[in-house]
Design a protein around this motif. Structure first.
Motif, PDB file in Angstrom:
ATOM      1  N   HIS A   1       0.962  -1.225  -0.077  1.00  0.00           N
ATOM      2  CA  HIS A   1      -0.095  -0.037  -0.049  1.00  0.00           C
ATOM      3  C   HIS A   1       0.817   1.086   0.142  1.00  0.00           C
ATOM      4  CE1 HIS A   1      -3.090  -2.842   2.130  1.00  0.00           C
ATOM      5  NE2 HIS A   1      -2.950  -3.103   1.134  1.00  0.00           N
ATOM      6  N   GLY A   2       1.954   1.324  -0.952  1.00  0.00           N
ATOM      7  CA  GLY A   2       2.926   2.218  -0.725  1.00  0.00           C
ATOM      8  C   GLY A   2       2.384   3.513  -1.657  1.00  0.00           C
ATOM      9  N   GLY A   3       3.257   4.477  -1.661  1.00  0.00           N
ATOM     10  CA  GLY A   3       3.023   5.757  -2.378  1.00  0.00           C
ATOM     11  C   GLY A   3       2.179   6.641  -1.506  1.00  0.00           C
ATOM     12  N   GLY A   4       1.030   7.124  -2.205  1.00  0.00           N
ATOM     13  CA  GLY A   4       0.094   7.854  -1.672  1.00  0.00           C
ATOM     14  C   GLY A   4      -1.106   6.991  -0.955  1.00  0.00           C
ATOM     15  N   ILE A   5      -1.095   5.836  -1.017  1.00  0.00           N
ATOM     16  CA  ILE A   5      -1.985   4.628  -0.467  1.00  0.00           C
ATOM     17  C   ILE A   5      -1.904   4.793   1.009  1.00  0.00           C
ATOM     18  CG2 ILE A   5      -3.362   2.537  -0.587  1.00  0.00           C
ATOM     19  CD1 ILE A   5      -1.804   2.133  -3.302  1.00  0.00           C
ATOM     20  N   GLU A   6      -0.845   4.565   1.381  1.00  0.00           N
ATOM     21  CA  GLU A   6      -0.401   4.587   2.940  1.00  0.00           C
ATOM     22  C   GLU A   6       1.002   5.108   2.984  1.00  0.00           C
ATOM     23  OE1 GLU A   6      -3.094   0.932   4.595  1.00  0.00           O
ATOM     24  OE2 GLU A   6      -1.130   0.483   4.224  1.00  0.00           O
ATOM     25  N   ARG A   7       1.008   6.401   3.130  1.00  0.00           N
ATOM     26  CA  ARG A   7       2.278   7.390   3.143  1.00  0.00           C
ATOM     27  C   ARG A   7       3.224   6.988   4.030  1.00  0.00           C
ATOM     28  NH1 ARG A   7       3.056  13.081   5.393  1.00  0.00           N
ATOM     29  NH2 ARG A   7       4.828  14.072   3.945  1.00  0.00           N
TER      30      ARG A   7
ATOM     31  N   GLU B   1       2.996   1.261  -5.633  1.00  0.00           N
ATOM     32  CA  GLU B   1       2.881   2.844  -4.941  1.00  0.00           C
ATOM     33  C   GLU B   1       1.619   3.488  -5.818  1.00  0.00           C
ATOM     34  OE1 GLU B   1       6.434   4.798  -5.045  1.00  0.00           O
ATOM     35  OE2 GLU B   1       7.455   3.334  -3.910  1.00  0.00           O
ATOM     36  N   GLY B   2       0.684   3.997  -5.189  1.00  0.00           N
ATOM     37  CA  GLY B   2      -0.347   4.930  -5.695  1.00  0.00           C
ATOM     38  C   GLY B   2       0.377   6.385  -5.992  1.00  0.00           C
ATOM     39  N   LEU B   3       0.046   6.900  -7.157  1.00  0.00           N
ATOM     40  CA  LEU B   3       0.659   8.134  -7.795  1.00  0.00           C
ATOM     41  C   LEU B   3      -0.513   8.997  -7.994  1.00  0.00           C
ATOM     42  CD1 LEU B   3       3.199   6.489 -10.472  1.00  0.00           C
ATOM     43  CD2 LEU B   3       3.697   7.190  -8.000  1.00  0.00           C
ATOM     44  N   LYS B   4      -1.629   8.966  -7.675  1.00  0.00           N
ATOM     45  CA  LYS B   4      -2.666   9.956  -8.022  1.00  0.00           C
ATOM     46  C   LYS B   4      -2.589  11.083  -7.026  1.00  0.00           C
ATOM     47  CE  LYS B   4      -6.460   6.560  -8.701  1.00  0.00           C
ATOM     48  NZ  LYS B   4      -7.763   6.042  -8.519  1.00  0.00           N
ATOM     49  N   ALA B   5      -2.910  12.244  -7.838  1.00  0.00           N
ATOM     50  CA  ALA B   5      -2.849  13.604  -7.213  1.00  0.00           C
ATOM     51  C   ALA B   5      -3.879  13.728  -5.771  1.00  0.00           C
ATOM     52  CB  ALA B   5      -3.292  14.495  -7.916  1.00  0.00           C
ATOM     53  N   ALA B   6      -4.731  12.733  -5.807  1.00  0.00           N
ATOM     54  CA  ALA B   6      -5.826  12.706  -4.624  1.00  0.00           C
ATOM     55  C   ALA B   6      -6.508  11.410  -4.874  1.00  0.00           C
ATOM     56  CB  ALA B   6      -6.848  13.718  -4.509  1.00  0.00           C
ATOM     57  N   ASP B   7      -6.892  10.740  -3.654  1.00  0.00           N
ATOM     58  CA  ASP B   7      -7.773   9.738  -3.840  1.00  0.00           C
ATOM     59  C   ASP B   7      -7.177   8.147  -4.140  1.00  0.00           C
ATOM     60  OD1 ASP B   7     -10.002   8.178  -3.138  1.00  0.00           O
ATOM     61  OD2 ASP B   7     -10.787   8.311  -5.130  1.00  0.00           O
ATOM     62  N   ASN B   8      -5.901   8.084  -3.488  1.00  0.00           N
ATOM     63  CA  ASN B   8      -5.044   7.065  -3.789  1.00  0.00           C
ATOM     64  C   ASN B   8      -5.489   5.632  -2.822  1.00  0.00           C
ATOM     65  OD1 ASN B   8      -2.322   7.437  -5.482  1.00  0.00           O
ATOM     66  ND2 ASN B   8      -2.439   9.462  -4.156  1.00  0.00           N
ATOM     67  N   GLY B   9      -6.527   6.208  -2.003  1.00  0.00           N
ATOM     68  CA  GLY B   9      -7.012   4.988  -1.390  1.00  0.00           C
ATOM     69  C   GLY B   9      -7.812   4.229  -1.987  1.00  0.00           C
ATOM     70  N   SER B  10      -8.211   4.587  -3.312  1.00  0.00           N
ATOM     71  CA  SER B  10      -9.216   3.918  -4.339  1.00  0.00           C
ATOM     72  C   SER B  10      -8.312   2.626  -4.678  1.00  0.00           C
ATOM     73  CB  SER B  10      -9.704   4.625  -5.293  1.00  0.00           C
ATOM     74  OG  SER B  10      -8.450   5.075  -6.151  1.00  0.00           O
ATOM     75  N   LEU B  11      -7.001   2.634  -4.670  1.00  0.00           N
ATOM     76  CA  LEU B  11      -6.198   1.773  -5.066  1.00  0.00           C
ATOM     77  C   LEU B  11      -5.790   0.484  -4.239  1.00  0.00           C
ATOM     78  CD1 LEU B  11      -3.428   4.235  -6.831  1.00  0.00           C
ATOM     79  CD2 LEU B  11      -5.015   2.478  -7.970  1.00  0.00           C
TER      80      LEU B  11
END
Length: 282
Positions: free
Chosen positions: A62-68, A89-99
């Motif tokens: 849950h890397g990147g913006g998912i769980e910083r 890793e989530g790279l979205k500008a927002a709402d990385n929790g959707s990944l």
């Protein structure tokens, strides 16, 4: 009516307890990587893998913006050059929790392959809370306790999780527990480290804390753990013979001795090693 009220109260208490540990405790998330890949833009996430042929793999699913803070810790551990590492890793500008994908559903092929060929695995995930707490779980209770003792010795607040905690990491379906059989005998499982948001934010922004925290885990994995592994192999080699052997008493004997070592209540890593040594010689 009274019985119904009690049921509602129980549900409220369960919800309150669960959400205090993990913000994602009640998040369904994607049920597979194939489902995620079909729904999400490939540019919104990345997969980083470093396979050096180590017997130990460390994951941030849950890397990147998912769980910083989780992939930052895995990257810091990668810097020691002793472990295979993997980060989704989530790279979205927002709402990385959707990944988000639960650990019990995480089946991204590269991660699965890496874990399957590893002897020991550690997964770093996130937990909620602004305080600085580390929650440790997983099927490999001995390694979990060793990491706990190392972190505690450095002043970190560490709590051990088990069933029914929602992020205990003890299920067979959790990717961290799908590593190779220990000593070609039976499943040992892995360790799941869940880090509170407060501590993860600090790991992501304070290089001093990141270096200290990762260095402590590295010490547990690279210095103390190999010694314990050799002692565990000695326990496993003390195989029973005769009639009872057909019922495979080795696994039962192994588990019993590991539990006995844990029940001694070691106060530091050195004591834990001595306790495992004592039971290995019985």
């Amino acid at each position: 009516m009274k019985k119904q009220s009690l049921k509602i109260l129980a549900l409220v208490m369960l919800f309150t307890f669960g959400i205090s540990i993990s913000a994602y405790a009640f998040t369904t998330g994607y049920r597979s990587f194939a489902e995620l890949a079909a729904a999400e833009d490939p540019s919104d996430y990345t997969i980083k893998t470093n396979d050096i042929g180590s017997d130990t793999t460390i994951l941030a699913i849950h890397g990147g913006g998912i769980e910083r803070g989780t992939s930052e810790l895995v990257e810091a551990l990668n810097g020691y050059g002793k472990y295979n590492t993997y980060s989704f890793e989530g790279l979205k500008a927002a709402d990385n929790g959707s990944l988000f994908m639960k650990a019990i559903n995480f089946d991204e092929p590269t991660a699965v392959s890496l874990v399957n060929k590893s002897d020991y695995t550690v997964s770093v995930i996130g937990a909620a809370g602004d305080d600085e707490v580390t929650y440790i779980g997983g099927q490999n209770k001995l390694l979990a306790e060793l990491i706990r003792l190392h972190l505690t010795a450095k002043g970190y607040n560490v709590k051990t999780l088990s069933i029914p905690d929602r992020i205990a990491g003890v299920m067979d379906s959790n990717i961290v527990n799908k590593n190779k059989l220990f000593n070609d005998s039976y499943q040992l499982g892995g360790v799941q480290i869940a880090i509170s948001k407060g501590l993860r934010d600090k790991l992501a922004t304070d290089s001093g804390t990141l270096n200290d925290y990762s260095g402590t885990i590295n010490q547990a994995l690279s210095e103390s753990w190999p010694t314990i592994v050799e002692l565990m192999k000695k326990i496993d080699n003390n195989k029973s013979e005769g009639f009872l052997n057909r019922f495979n008493p080795e696994k039962r004997n192994f588990d019993k001795k590991i539990q006995k070592a844990l029940e001694k209540g070691s106060k530091n890593p050195k004591e834990l090693i001595e306790d495992v040594k004592a039971v290995s010689e019985e």
